[in-house]
Each structure stands twice: as structure tokens, then as C-alpha cells.
Motif scaffolding. Sequence first.
Motif, PDB file in Angstrom:
ATOM      1  N   PRO A 106      55.227  56.541  -5.084  1.00 39.91           N
ATOM      2  CA  PRO A 106      54.621  57.128  -6.284  1.00 39.91           C
ATOM      3  C   PRO A 106      55.465  58.277  -6.839  1.00 39.91           C
ATOM      4  CG  PRO A 106      53.197  57.407  -4.344  1.00 39.91           C
ATOM      5  CD  PRO A 106      54.428  56.715  -3.889  1.00 39.91           C
ATOM      6  N   ALA A 107      55.340  58.511  -8.131  1.00 35.56           N
ATOM      7  CA  ALA A 107      56.045  59.642  -8.755  1.00 35.56           C
ATOM      8  C   ALA A 107      55.171  60.165  -9.872  1.00 35.56           C
ATOM      9  CB  ALA A 107      57.368  59.166  -9.318  1.00 35.56           C
ATOM     10  N   LYS A 108      55.316  61.469 -10.174  1.00 35.68           N
ATOM     11  CA  LYS A 108      54.533  62.051 -11.271  1.00 35.68           C
ATOM     12  C   LYS A 108      55.354  62.059 -12.536  1.00 35.68           C
ATOM     13  CE  LYS A 108      50.810  64.947  -9.857  1.00 35.68           C
ATOM     14  NZ  LYS A 108      50.277  66.250  -9.647  1.00 35.68           N
ATOM     15  N   LEU A 109      54.806  61.543 -13.609  1.00 31.65           N
ATOM     16  CA  LEU A 109      55.481  61.554 -14.895  1.00 31.65           C
ATOM     17  C   LEU A 109      54.576  62.266 -15.881  1.00 31.65           C
ATOM     18  CD1 LEU A 109      56.625  57.846 -14.802  1.00 31.65           C
ATOM     19  CD2 LEU A 109      58.054  59.821 -14.446  1.00 31.65           C
ATOM     20  N   MET A 110      55.056  63.349 -16.452  1.00 25.58           N
ATOM     21  CA  MET A 110      54.257  64.181 -17.358  1.00 25.58           C
ATOM     22  C   MET A 110      52.895  64.473 -16.720  1.00 25.58           C
ATOM     23  SD  MET A 110      56.079  64.750 -20.118  1.00 25.58           S
ATOM     24  CE  MET A 110      55.034  65.115 -21.511  1.00 25.58           C
ATOM     25  N   GLY A 111      52.924  64.755 -15.454  1.00 22.33           N
ATOM     26  CA  GLY A 111      51.705  65.161 -14.765  1.00 22.33           C
ATOM     27  C   GLY A 111      50.819  64.008 -14.315  1.00 22.33           C
ATOM     28  N   VAL A 112      51.190  62.755 -14.619  1.00 20.88           N
ATOM     29  CA  VAL A 112      50.343  61.626 -14.233  1.00 20.88           C
ATOM     30  C   VAL A 112      51.031  60.875 -13.095  1.00 20.88           C
ATOM     31  CG1 VAL A 112      49.175  59.534 -15.024  1.00 20.88           C
ATOM     32  CG2 VAL A 112      49.660  61.397 -16.643  1.00 20.88           C
ATOM     33  N   GLU A 113      50.310  60.598 -12.019  1.00 18.01           N
ATOM     34  CA  GLU A 113      50.934  59.885 -10.906  1.00 18.01           C
ATOM     35  C   GLU A 113      51.083  58.409 -11.235  1.00 18.01           C
ATOM     36  OE1 GLU A 113      49.562  58.848  -6.588  1.00 18.01           O
ATOM     37  OE2 GLU A 113      50.452  60.854  -6.620  1.00 18.01           O
ATOM     38  N   SER A 114      52.286  57.907 -11.051  1.00 16.54           N
ATOM     39  CA  SER A 114      52.562  56.509 -11.342  1.00 16.54           C
ATOM     40  C   SER A 114      52.820  55.774 -10.034  1.00 16.54           C
ATOM     41  CB  SER A 114      53.804  56.434 -12.247  1.00 16.54           C
ATOM     42  OG  SER A 114      54.091  55.091 -12.528  1.00 16.54           O
ATOM     43  N   ASN A 115      52.191  54.602  -9.890  1.00 19.13           N
ATOM     44  CA  ASN A 115      52.347  53.819  -8.666  1.00 19.13           C
ATOM     45  C   ASN A 115      52.947  52.472  -8.977  1.00 19.13           C
ATOM     46  OD1 ASN A 115      51.162  54.963  -6.050  1.00 19.13           O
ATOM     47  ND2 ASN A 115      49.811  55.692  -7.678  1.00 19.13           N
ATOM     48  N   GLY A 116      54.242  52.433  -9.156  1.00 14.24           N
ATOM     49  CA  GLY A 116      54.907  51.179  -9.469  1.00 14.24           C
ATOM     50  C   GLY A 116      55.673  51.300 -10.759  1.00 14.24           C
ATOM     51  N   MET A 117      56.332  50.225 -11.140  1.00 13.28           N
ATOM     52  CA  MET A 117      57.159  50.258 -12.343  1.00 13.28           C
ATOM     53  C   MET A 117      57.005  48.941 -13.094  1.00 13.28           C
ATOM     54  SD  MET A 117      61.193  51.010 -12.411  1.00 13.28           S
ATOM     55  CE  MET A 117      61.952  49.423 -12.518  1.00 13.28           C
ATOM     56  N   VAL A 118      56.855  49.043 -14.396  1.00 11.83           N
ATOM     57  CA  VAL A 118      56.694  47.851 -15.223  1.00 11.83           C
ATOM     58  C   VAL A 118      58.084  47.301 -15.564  1.00 11.83           C
ATOM     59  CG1 VAL A 118      55.907  47.066 -17.486  1.00 11.83           C
ATOM     60  CG2 VAL A 118      54.527  48.697 -16.178  1.00 11.83           C
ATOM     61  N   LEU A 119      58.245  45.981 -15.504  1.00  8.44           N
ATOM     62  CA  LEU A 119      59.549  45.393 -15.821  1.00  8.44           C
ATOM     63  C   LEU A 119      59.634  45.026 -17.299  1.00  8.44           C
ATOM     64  CD1 LEU A 119      60.399  42.966 -12.882  1.00  8.44           C
ATOM     65  CD2 LEU A 119      61.050  45.346 -13.230  1.00  8.44           C
ATOM     66  N   ALA A 120      60.735  45.381 -17.880  1.00 10.96           N
ATOM     67  CA  ALA A 120      60.968  45.036 -19.281  1.00 10.96           C
ATOM     68  C   ALA A 120      62.463  44.892 -19.485  1.00 10.96           C
ATOM     69  CB  ALA A 120      60.415  46.124 -20.196  1.00 10.96           C
ATOM     70  N   ALA A 121      62.814  44.142 -20.489  1.00  8.90           N
ATOM     71  CA  ALA A 121      64.233  44.041 -20.842  1.00  8.90           C
ATOM     72  C   ALA A 121      64.478  44.969 -22.013  1.00  8.90           C
ATOM     73  CB  ALA A 121      64.553  42.608 -21.244  1.00  8.90           C
ATOM     74  N   SER A 122      65.727  45.384 -22.192  1.00 11.41           N
ATOM     75  CA  SER A 122      66.029  46.136 -23.400  1.00 11.41           C
ATOM     76  C   SER A 122      67.489  45.899 -23.743  1.00 11.41           C
ATOM     77  CB  SER A 122      65.699  47.606 -23.195  1.00 11.41           C
ATOM     78  OG  SER A 122      66.838  48.370 -23.097  1.00 11.41           O
ATOM     79  N   VAL A 123      67.752  45.750 -25.022  1.00  8.05           N
ATOM     80  CA  VAL A 123      69.119  45.475 -25.448  1.00  8.05           C
ATOM     81  C   VAL A 123      69.785  46.804 -25.753  1.00  8.05           C
ATOM     82  CG1 VAL A 123      70.563  44.252 -27.126  1.00  8.05           C
ATOM     83  CG2 VAL A 123      68.327  43.311 -26.440  1.00  8.05           C
ATOM     84  N   ASP A 124      70.860  47.096 -25.034  1.00  7.62           N
ATOM     85  CA  ASP A 124      71.614  48.345 -25.237  1.00  7.62           C
ATOM     86  C   ASP A 124      70.721  49.573 -25.211  1.00  7.62           C
ATOM     87  OD1 ASP A 124      73.842  46.825 -27.610  1.00  7.62           O
ATOM     88  OD2 ASP A 124      74.005  47.071 -25.445  1.00  7.62           O
ATOM     89  N   GLY A 125      69.783  49.592 -24.308  1.00  7.03           N
ATOM     90  CA  GLY A 125      68.915  50.765 -24.201  1.00  7.03           C
ATOM     91  C   GLY A 125      67.911  50.870 -25.338  1.00  7.03           C
ATOM     92  N   GLY A 126      67.781  49.827 -26.148  1.00  5.97           N
ATOM     93  CA  GLY A 126      66.845  49.856 -27.272  1.00  5.97           C
ATOM     94  C   GLY A 126      65.412  49.605 -26.832  1.00  5.97           C
TER      95      GLY A 126
END
Length: 690
Positions: free
Chosen positions: A652-672
Motif C-alpha cells: 500500500p502507498a498513500k497518495l494525496m493522503g489516501v491509501e491506495s492498495n494496488g495499481m490500475v493498468l492502463a496504456a498511454s502513448v508517449d506519456g499521454g
Amino acid sequence: MNPFYITTPIYYINAKPHIGHAYTTMVADAIARSRRLLGDDVFFLTGTDEHGQKVERAAQKAGLKTDVFAEQIAASFRQMCGDLNISNDDFIRTTELRHHRASQELWRRVAANGDIYKGDYEGWYCTVDEIFVPESQLVDGRCPTCGSKVERLKEESYYFRLAKYQQPLLDFYDANPAFLQPAFRLNEIRSFVEGGLQDLSISRTSFQWGIPVPDEPKHVMYVWFDALTNYLTALGFGSDNASRVDRFWPVVTHLVGKEIIRQHALYWPAFLMSAGIAPPRRIIAHGWWLMGGAKMSKSVGNVARYEDYVGVFGVDALRYFVMREMPLGQDANFSDEGMLARFNADLANDLGNVVSRTTTMIARYCGGVIPDSPQDARDDLDRGVEKQIEITIDAVKAHFSAFQITVALQATWDLIHSINQYIVQREPWTLAKKPAERPKLDATLFHAADALRVTAALIDPVMPDAAERIRRMVGVSQEQWTELKASTLRAGTRLGSIEPLFPRIEKTVEELRSMATDNAMPSQEQKPIGALRQDQGVPSDVSRDGAGEAAAPGATQAVGALRQAQGVPGESRDAGTTPAEDTRISIDDFMKVELRVAKVLEAEAVPKSKKLMKLKVDVGTEQRTIVAGIAEAYQPEQLVGRTIAIVFNLKPAKLMGVESNGMVLAASVDGGKPILVAFDEPVPPGARVR
Ligand code: MSP
């Protein structure tokens, strides 16, 4: 041990610190650290200059009592030391009792020598710089140093017989040609003194926020008389225990910005000569950071805040950038573009690559243990590397001793380039396929690891945290520069766990800026340390205080970014120019990552963030919260009910004060914009993706 005393200017507390103050403090810290590594007994002082009309007025403007105001702003300078990993031994505030005593003691000694007399001052004064400006030096009626409007003063004042010290000062400069560096500055100050000196007004009666003149409480000392004395106060001058004065005075190096040379190279030695104390050994005057062509200054308001850059790039990267970019004595432009370019080229590509390649190959080909390179198995290429390591150690020591940090870093980077080149020439990944080449493979990895050990030692004053992280990976401890030699790495040393050192930042400057604004809290001016980290894959341990947002997991990452965050070596960085080693992972490695199907139950934007979305998802066995960086591409209502893919077994990690449990997968073209991974047939939550 040789005593070595280094000081920064003590900073005015009319406003919070900016990159200019951070710069001097970081450079002084690097010098202090280098001297400790060279075996000196170091005393390193910084602090705040709290008296004077400017501070009194700033407090009035803020609607606070002067001492309350002083306390608040002084705290932000003290905090800066913590934030920037500054190794100061003392932090002095001129409002402390010890300093009042020391300043009054110096005054008494100067007075006892017959060098103080009472008169009337009438003339111009610049409250921004706290200096008296002779009419002849006004530029369009303004201060020649900062361009601010000057004020007319007419009041009773004590004077210091500065004119009397004209010849002693000139004699002192002649006898001590290294007193002021760069050398052309000494010529300037010499010409100024040769032009004739006037006695100096050293007390004021029109305000109260200062140190009372002994036996004359309606006068407070001119702020520079008090301020310069701080360098002695911290050694115990004027107290019962002055043993540090005997040890560290006058072997002092005052590091200052070029606008306060006159006070340090002229007034200060004169006050000291008058008091029967030796002048300081050395003054080093550095140039200015410019912003939009003008000196970055809190009075002008064109300032950059160190916190913003620490948040985006990390402390060590900021330290590296300012010391690499501004040669001693010259001005330099502070630019986001410059900082990003240096980060990616020097830290991620050059340094990050050599660390990652070497450690990963030792893990892969040598079971994580430093191999041996017996003398008789070394060839010319290996000996060339050894030689270059020796030369670099000597060069860096010499450049640091001459306060040429920029040049020392250039020499270290020459070594890093050579080691990267050596690895490319040797192609350990090819050698690893031929059992007969084992000795050559071992020698290559030994010398590359040995170079990492030395590189860690050489960057230590500038990037202490990165140096320690490299040492942990190589499995060695900190070494004194006096002992540092090539090829002393012990074969059989076990590597520590490998981590990415400086993951490349794939964002553009505009993206970084908009993220900085997006994450600003609560005032737009100050962004919390680490606020931007999660979207850049900067490891959380760069943040020293653990404040702000934690790193990595949680936010959506393109698949390419995931590789990088994990520090896979030899990736696209220099593909095309250098052959990369085999970076493929085994099926076992892949299976450690649990990818699973999840169903979105609820979605809402994270307050104060443009990018982050908080999702409640069903993962088959439980419901959990995941924070994902997809808010710019998806509305909450588009997400609810949707089937997505996630990394299930992330810490788990805190992001903007909210605890996140896992990571969503997504593609992105050139960081877009992120595009969520989807399935073309219904699958239940919890199903494994492989
Ligand atoms: N209080 C006096 C110094 C007294 S020392 C006995 C003072 N304070 S200050 O807050 O104005 O800080 C000046 C110092 O901050 C400069 O000499 C320099 O070290 C640093 N810098 C402030 N602005 C800077 C830049 N734009 N660029 C580089 N350094 C700068 O003067």
C-alpha cells in the motif's frame, strides 16, 4: 586533525528562504562534507540575521510582534537545513543571548582601542541591503546594489574609524592573496580601498530592534556590526568557554554571495584588526542565480522555492543541479528545463544506468556476489579503468580543496562515462554465454563495481543520500577520501538489494509545472515535498522526512513506465547508441506480479488533484481502495461498473493522503492520456491475468 571552519551568511528573516539561500547552504554543506572526508575537524555554521529596520518593518506589515515574526521565519530557515540534508554543527540566531554578549564584547574591544566616536549621521540608507549609500553612488536616486529607493537619515550615531584601516587592509590583502576568491574580486576590493575609506556609521537611534550599544541603550548597533560577529559568537566568543575560538579562528572560510563582499572583505577584517583579533582566512564569493535575467531576490519577488524542486526531483538532484550548473564565482540562470535535462541526462542516464547495469549483472551472472579480478588476469582495458579511477580520485580531491565543485563533478562524470563505455566494449552479456570467458566477465564486473564504490565516495559531499544508496547496493560502507584507492573492493562482498537510483522522468516541463500547480497545498506558493513523486516513479526514500506523498504504487502507470520504476537496466535510455545487455526476465520473475481482474464499485475524484481518482473495487476476495491517475481521462460515472485489470500484490502507498492498495493498468502513448485495459468477454473479479 586540521581544524576547518565553514560558514554561510546568516540570512535575513524578512521573508522565507528561496533557491538563492538554499544554494549557498548546499554548497557550504558539500564543502563541509568534503573536508570531513579529507579528515579535517570541521565546524559548519549557518543561521539567521534577525535585527534591523527591514525585519522590524516586515513584522509590522505582517501584523505581528517583531520577536514572534522572527521566530516564525527563523524556523523556516532551520527547516530548510533539515529539508536539504544540511550537516551544520550549529544554527545561530542573532536574537540569542550568546550573540548579544559576543557583539557587545566586540564593540567594547573596538571602543577600547579608540576606534569608536560619537557624531551625527546624515545621508542615504538602503533598508533592503541595510547599507549606507554615499550620494555619489546613487543610481537615479536608488541603491546601486539592489535598485530600491533609499531613505534619508539624520540621526545621532557612533562611528567606526574605518579610514584608519586603509593601509592595514591593503597590507593584509597583499600578504594574503588567497584571502578573497575568485582572485579578480580581491583586485576589485583592493581598488575600492585604494580609492580612500570613510569612517562608518555603526549605530542607529531611530528604531529599537537591534543589540543595544554597551552603556548607550538608546543606540542599537548597525545590523552589519552585529551580524558579522555571529561567526565568532558560535565559537563561544564573549562567553566563559572560548576554547573553540582558539581551535577554529582564524582558520575560517566564509562562503558568501558576491553582493556582500564589501562587508566581509573590508568591514569585517577592519573590525577584527581593531579588536586585536586575526582576520578570517578566506572568503569565497559566489555568483547569483538569476530568474528572468535578474538576481533572484525576495525583495524583487522573482524567486523559486527549493521545496518545489525537491518535490519533483528529490533533494540530491537539486543539490547536484545547482552545484553542477553554476561554476564558482559566476552567475547562472535557474531554469526548469535545465534541471529536467540534467536530471535525465546525468542522473538517470549516466549515473543511474551504470549503477543499474553493474548491480543487475552481478546479481544475474555472479549470484549477487562481487567477483574477483586477480592481478594476472587483468588486461590493458582493466588496468586503464584502474588508472582512471586513481586519476579521478586525485582530481576530485584537488578540485574540492580549491572549492571547484563543478569541476570535481565534471571529473566524476568523465569516470562514469568511461565505465559505461567499458561495459559496452566488454559486453558482459556476451561473455556470460561463453564459459571460457568467465575470468573476463568477472574482471569486468569487479572493476565496474569498484568504480561504483569510488563514484559513491566522490559524489558523497554533493549527493549524500544517493551515495549511501549506491553503497548499500554494492554492499560497502562509507570511506574516507584519505583512504580511497582503486581496486580495494573485496571480492566476495554480497550486494544489497537493488533499487532504482534516479528513474528517468518522462514528463515535459509543462506537465511537471501543471502537476506542481495541481498539487499545491494550501497556498500555491509552497508545494509539499514529494507531492509529485507518485506520477514520476521517484522512489520514496529520496524524501528524507517522509512528509508528503509516498511513492510509486497506486497511480496508473503505462507499462513502459513500470519497467523503469523497477530499475530494469539497459533499457531504452541509450538504445540505438550502445548495445543493451539482455534485460528479459524469467517467467518466475513475471509470476511474482499478481495481475487480477477487478470491478469498479465506486469512483470519485481526489480533492485538490487534477489527475487522481479514488476507486473502490471488488477484487473477488475483498473490496479495496485504489488511487489511480486517470481523472483527466475518465469521469467517475464512466468507471462505475467497469471491469479493469490491476496489480493485486503491491504494497500500500498513500497518495494525496489516501491509501491506495494496488495499481490500475492502463496504456498511454508517449506519456499521454491513460487508456484502461479492458477484456473482450465478461470475466469475474479476482480472476488472474497472465
Ligand atoms: N543578512 C545578510 C548577511 C549577513 S552575513 C554576516 C544577508 N542576508 S540575505 O538574506 O540577503 O542573504 C544573502 C545571501 O543569500 C547571499 O549572500 C547568498 O549567499 C544568498 N543568496 C540570496 N539570493 C541569491 C541569489 N539570487 N543567488 C545566489 N545566492 C543568493 O545578506
